[in-house]
Write a protein that holds these residues in place. Structure first.
Motif, PDB file in Angstrom:
ATOM      1  N   UNK A  10      75.087   0.682  26.188  1.00  0.00           N
ATOM      2  CA  UNK A  10      75.536   2.018  26.570  1.00  0.00           C
ATOM      3  C   UNK A  10      75.738   2.977  25.390  1.00  0.00           C
ATOM      4  N   UNK A  11      75.180   2.643  24.254  1.00  0.00           N
ATOM      5  CA  UNK A  11      75.207   3.529  23.092  1.00  0.00           C
ATOM      6  C   UNK A  11      73.774   3.985  22.817  1.00  0.00           C
ATOM      7  N   UNK A  12      73.576   5.292  22.762  1.00  0.00           N
ATOM      8  CA  UNK A  12      72.255   5.840  22.496  1.00  0.00           C
ATOM      9  C   UNK A  12      71.975   5.803  20.991  1.00  0.00           C
ATOM     10  N   UNK A  13      70.907   5.128  20.613  1.00  0.00           N
ATOM     11  CA  UNK A  13      70.531   4.988  19.205  1.00  0.00           C
ATOM     12  C   UNK A  13      69.189   5.681  18.981  1.00  0.00           C
ATOM     13  N   UNK A  14      69.152   6.612  18.034  1.00  0.00           N
ATOM     14  CA  UNK A  14      67.926   7.363  17.740  1.00  0.00           C
ATOM     15  C   UNK A  14      67.123   6.655  16.654  1.00  0.00           C
ATOM     16  N   UNK A  15      65.822   6.582  16.876  1.00  0.00           N
ATOM     17  CA  UNK A  15      64.909   5.971  15.908  1.00  0.00           C
ATOM     18  C   UNK A  15      63.849   7.002  15.537  1.00  0.00           C
ATOM     19  N   UNK A  24      66.495   4.099  11.517  1.00  0.00           N
ATOM     20  CA  UNK A  24      67.431   4.087  12.632  1.00  0.00           C
ATOM     21  C   UNK A  24      68.677   4.879  12.256  1.00  0.00           C
ATOM     22  N   UNK A  25      69.187   5.664  13.172  1.00  0.00           N
ATOM     23  CA  UNK A  25      70.370   6.487  12.908  1.00  0.00           C
ATOM     24  C   UNK A  25      71.622   5.610  12.880  1.00  0.00           C
ATOM     25  N   UNK A  26      72.146   5.373  11.690  1.00  0.00           N
ATOM     26  CA  UNK A  26      73.332   4.518  11.583  1.00  0.00           C
ATOM     27  C   UNK A  26      74.601   5.285  11.969  1.00  0.00           C
ATOM     28  N   UNK A  98      65.346   5.788  -1.299  1.00  0.00           N
ATOM     29  CA  UNK A  98      64.429   6.084  -0.194  1.00  0.00           C
ATOM     30  C   UNK A  98      64.830   5.373   1.094  1.00  0.00           C
ATOM     31  N   UNK A  99      65.792   4.460   1.011  1.00  0.00           N
ATOM     32  CA  UNK A  99      66.177   3.673   2.177  1.00  0.00           C
ATOM     33  C   UNK A  99      67.087   4.403   3.133  1.00  0.00           C
ATOM     34  N   UNK A 100      67.693   5.504   2.674  1.00  0.00           N
ATOM     35  CA  UNK A 100      68.576   6.317   3.502  1.00  0.00           C
ATOM     36  C   UNK A 100      68.148   7.767   3.412  1.00  0.00           C
ATOM     37  N   UNK A 101      68.380   8.520   4.475  1.00  0.00           N
ATOM     38  CA  UNK A 101      68.227   9.972   4.385  1.00  0.00           C
ATOM     39  C   UNK A 101      69.139  10.627   5.420  1.00  0.00           C
ATOM     40  N   UNK A 102      69.479  11.877   5.144  1.00  0.00           N
ATOM     41  CA  UNK A 102      70.375  12.632   6.020  1.00  0.00           C
ATOM     42  C   UNK A 102      69.582  13.718   6.731  1.00  0.00           C
ATOM     43  N   UNK A 103      69.764  13.791   8.032  1.00  0.00           N
ATOM     44  CA  UNK A 103      69.062  14.787   8.834  1.00  0.00           C
ATOM     45  C   UNK A 103      70.072  15.731   9.469  1.00  0.00           C
ATOM     46  N   UNK A 104      69.745  17.011   9.423  1.00  0.00           N
ATOM     47  CA  UNK A 104      70.621  18.027  10.009  1.00  0.00           C
ATOM     48  C   UNK A 104      70.130  18.416  11.397  1.00  0.00           C
ATOM     49  N   UNK A 105      70.965  19.153  12.121  1.00  0.00           N
ATOM     50  CA  UNK A 105      70.567  19.699  13.411  1.00  0.00           C
ATOM     51  C   UNK A 105      70.530  18.658  14.516  1.00  0.00           C
ATOM     52  N   UNK A 106      69.635  18.919  15.496  1.00  0.00           N
ATOM     53  CA  UNK A 106      69.523  18.008  16.638  1.00  0.00           C
ATOM     54  C   UNK A 106      69.085  16.635  16.164  1.00  0.00           C
ATOM     55  N   UNK A 108      70.794  14.827  14.388  1.00  0.00           N
ATOM     56  CA  UNK A 108      71.242  14.733  13.003  1.00  0.00           C
ATOM     57  C   UNK A 108      72.090  13.500  12.754  1.00  0.00           C
ATOM     58  N   UNK A 109      72.274  13.196  11.473  1.00  0.00           N
ATOM     59  CA  UNK A 109      73.068  12.039  11.076  1.00  0.00           C
ATOM     60  C   UNK A 109      72.437  11.344   9.896  1.00  0.00           C
ATOM     61  N   UNK A 110      72.971  10.182   9.556  1.00  0.00           N
ATOM     62  CA  UNK A 110      72.408   9.378   8.476  1.00  0.00           C
ATOM     63  C   UNK A 110      71.446   8.362   9.063  1.00  0.00           C
ATOM     64  N   UNK A 111      70.225   8.366   8.543  1.00  0.00           N
ATOM     65  CA  UNK A 111      69.200   7.430   8.998  1.00  0.00           C
ATOM     66  C   UNK A 111      68.936   6.402   7.900  1.00  0.00           C
ATOM     67  N   UNK A 112      68.714   5.161   8.312  1.00  0.00           N
ATOM     68  CA  UNK A 112      68.462   4.077   7.368  1.00  0.00           C
ATOM     69  C   UNK A 112      67.221   3.308   7.783  1.00  0.00           C
ATOM     70  N   UNK A 113      66.462   2.851   6.781  1.00  0.00           N
ATOM     71  CA  UNK A 113      65.328   1.973   7.067  1.00  0.00           C
ATOM     72  C   UNK A 113      65.828   0.813   7.918  1.00  0.00           C
ATOM     73  N   UNK A 114      64.996   0.329   8.804  1.00  0.00           N
ATOM     74  CA  UNK A 114      65.440  -0.690   9.770  1.00  0.00           C
ATOM     75  C   UNK A 114      66.103  -1.888   9.090  1.00  0.00           C
ATOM     76  N   UNK A 115      65.619  -2.300   7.908  1.00  0.00           N
ATOM     77  CA  UNK A 115      66.242  -3.426   7.194  1.00  0.00           C
ATOM     78  C   UNK A 115      67.705  -3.127   6.881  1.00  0.00           C
TER      79      UNK A 115
END
Length: 289
Positions: A10-15, A24-26, A98-106, A108-115
């Motif tokens: 029941x938690x929506x996870x953005x990829x 994946x959005x951590x 390169x394993x993490x990046x931050x995305x703004x807007x819709x 948005x959040x911190x994204x991490x390589x699947x590993x």
């Protein structure tokens, strides 16, 4: 590629797809431990941990040649200090990570390589991590099955419709030529390129020269869209018919070019209308709060 969303307990996870890797959005994963407003704090606290920094550093050294190892040591030396509250943006900026990046807007959040995302999930909730991996694998299986279906459809259209054209070349062009001076394969290649240039704007040879690695196992038609392959099928049929009528190459090329432009425009317009209708339907059935 469009963002994909999976539902994990029941938690929506953005990829998100970045080049050839999944991120994946951590921040979404952090909502398992805290509410949405404090999810960013969960990520920040995770980054303060020395074990996290060690893991991130080793991952970067394995997969990122541009990673600044020396700069990462400064972070690890401060791990555990109460005053040490690094942000993901700061880590990325100073170490060229390169394993993490931050995305703004819709989305948005911190994204991490699947590993890294799976490691983060393990730190947040080991049980949730298992369900996350299960849903992620299910998504990848669906994508692989879809890609296989699309690839098979492309090859089917390309190969079967090419037979129509090559048969026309064999029966209506080659008999009128001196095969010693003009081998059969040249006639086939020329006819294929009439269609290639009409549709793609370049010859198969030009594509191979521009893409030598891809050309080892593929041809330009393997990378065509479904719309292009649909039009390609029609062009080859039209070309075969015009060959039988005795039209010369120049005449056929002009006709094929017009057909390609017209049909691609029709398919593109139809797709846009369908997308707009889908959006309208979703808006229409939005619940009233």
């Amino acid at each position: 590629m469009k963002n994909r969303i999976i539902d994990v307990q029941n938690v929506k996870i953005t990829i998100s797809k970045e080049e050839s890797d999944d991120y994946i959005c951590i921040t979404d994963i952090a909502k398992v431990k805290s509410n949405s407003a404090r999810a960013a704090d969960v990520v920040r606290n995770w980054l303060r941990n020395r074990g996290t920094l060690e893991y991130l550093s080793v991952w970067e050294q394995l997969y990122n040649p541009a990673f600044k190892v020396f700069e990462s040591e400064h972070f690890k030396k401060q791990a555990g200090l109460l005053t040490f509250t690094p942000s993901v943006s700061e880590w990325i900026e100073k170490t060229n990570a390169a394993g993490l990046y931050v995305k703004r807007g819709k989305y948005g959040g911190t994204y991490a390589h699947k590993d890294i995302a799976f490691e983060f999930a393990s730190a947040i909730n080991p049980v949730f991590k298992l369900f996350l991996i299960k849903e992620f694998q299910r998504l990848k299986e669906e994508e692989n099955n879809l890609r296989q279906m699309e690839w098979n459809a492309k090859r089917f259209l390309s190969k079967n419709n090419y037979l129509i054209q090559t048969d026309a070349v064999k029966n209506y062009i080659i008999p009128h030529r001196d095969l010693k001076k003009d081998p059969q394969w040249i006639a086939y290649a020329e006819e294929a390129d009439i269609v290639n240039v009409a549709l793609f704007g370049f010859t198969a040879k030009a594509w191979r020269e521009m893409n030598p690695e891809l050309a080892k196992k593929n041809n330009v038609r393997d990378f065509a869209t479904i719309h292009e392959l649909t039009v390609l099928s029609n062009l080859e049929t039209h070309n075969a018919h015009m060959i039988r009528e005795g039209k010369n190459k120049e005449e056929r090329f002009e006709v094929l070019k017009e057909i390609a432009e017209y049909q691609l425009n029709i398919l593109s317009t139809a797709e846009q209308i369908k997308m707009a209708e889908t959006c309208d339907d979703r808006t229409l059935f939005q619940p009233v709060l």
